[in-house]
Design an enzyme around this catalytic site. Structure first.
Site, mmCIF file in Angstrom:
data_model
loop_
_atom_site.group_PDB
_atom_site.id
_atom_site.type_symbol
_atom_site.label_atom_id
_atom_site.label_comp_id
_atom_site.label_asym_id
_atom_site.label_seq_id
_atom_site.Cartn_x
_atom_site.Cartn_y
_atom_site.Cartn_z
ATOM 1 N N ARG A 1 -3.167 -0.718 5.095
ATOM 2 C CA ARG A 1 -4.123 -1.688 4.244
ATOM 3 C C ARG A 1 -3.222 -3.006 4.311
ATOM 4 N NH1 ARG A 1 -5.361 2.118 -0.850
ATOM 5 N NH2 ARG A 1 -3.243 3.415 0.044
ATOM 6 N N SER A 2 -2.277 -2.987 3.808
ATOM 7 C CA SER A 2 -0.971 -3.923 3.675
ATOM 8 C C SER A 2 -0.848 -5.010 4.586
ATOM 9 C CB SER A 2 -0.327 -3.353 2.959
ATOM 10 O OG SER A 2 1.376 -2.561 3.436
ATOM 11 N N CYS B 1 0.662 -1.030 -0.234
ATOM 12 C CA CYS B 1 -0.362 0.087 -0.197
ATOM 13 C C CYS B 1 0.957 1.167 0.094
ATOM 14 C CB CYS B 1 -0.840 -0.316 1.082
ATOM 15 S SG CYS B 1 0.189 0.213 3.078
ATOM 16 N N ASP C 1 -8.100 3.426 0.688
ATOM 17 C CA ASP C 1 -7.233 4.350 2.779
ATOM 18 C C ASP C 1 -8.000 4.690 3.044
ATOM 19 O OD1 ASP C 1 -5.617 5.121 4.036
ATOM 20 O OD2 ASP C 1 -4.213 6.126 2.491
#
Ligand code: 4NP
Length: 155
Positions: free
Chosen positions: A16-17, A10, A125
């Site tokens: 997120r990641s 991300c 995001d």
């Protein structure tokens, strides 16, 4: 087959990641899939930092511990170490492709491509929004992680 090596990417590697990494690790372990799993950001803002507390809490609610992860930035070596590089959104995808060295054989794609219900979507995001954004992110990464594990088991 070569051992799959998955890199979730991300922008900041704190929202997120890390959730994608945690969800994928959970499903890969459950399925007995032997693979390398990591995450990173295209930007260097949060190098060395733990995931956002809202991501840690969301993963913990699902029984997944991501508190020990540390932010790092995408680097050239990633393109030879990983077989699959999964971008959270189209901006990440563009930045990853722009950083790819010539002749890189890593498969670079949007992670949501593997979600059976949102195959053409992107994972937005949640950083500037509320807690409910993180629940949505979890649902998205969880569905995509299941789909990707199934795809790798078929290959
Ligand atoms: P992520 O979210 O890319 O999902 O980790 C972000 C986290 C931090 C920032 C941007 C996005 N930031 O600008 O600091």
């Amino acid at each position: 087959m070569t051992k799959p090596a998955l890199l979730f990417v991300c922008l900041g590697n704190i929202c997120r990641s890390p959730l994608a990494e945690g969800a994928f690790r959970y499903h890969a372990e459950k399925a007995g899939l032997d693979c390398l799993i990591d995450s990173c950001g295209t930007a260097a803002y949060h190098v060395g930092a733990a995931p956002d507390p809202r991501s840690i809490a969301e993963a913990a609610r699902r029984g997944v511990d991501i508190a020990g992860l540390q932010g790092r930035q995408l680097c050239e070596e990633d393109f030879s170490r990983f077989t699959h590089i999964l971008a959270m959104d189209r901006s990440n995808l563009r930045n990853i492709k722009a950083a790819a060295p010539q002749g890189s054989s890593a498969a670079i794609s949007l992670f949501l491509k593997f979600h059976p219900e949102h195959p053409s979507g992107e994972i937005e995001d949640p950083y500037y929004g509320g807690e409910d954004g993180f629940a949505r992110t979890w649902r998205e990464v969880d569905g995509a992680a299941r789909g990707l594990v199934e795809e790798l088991l078929r290959e």
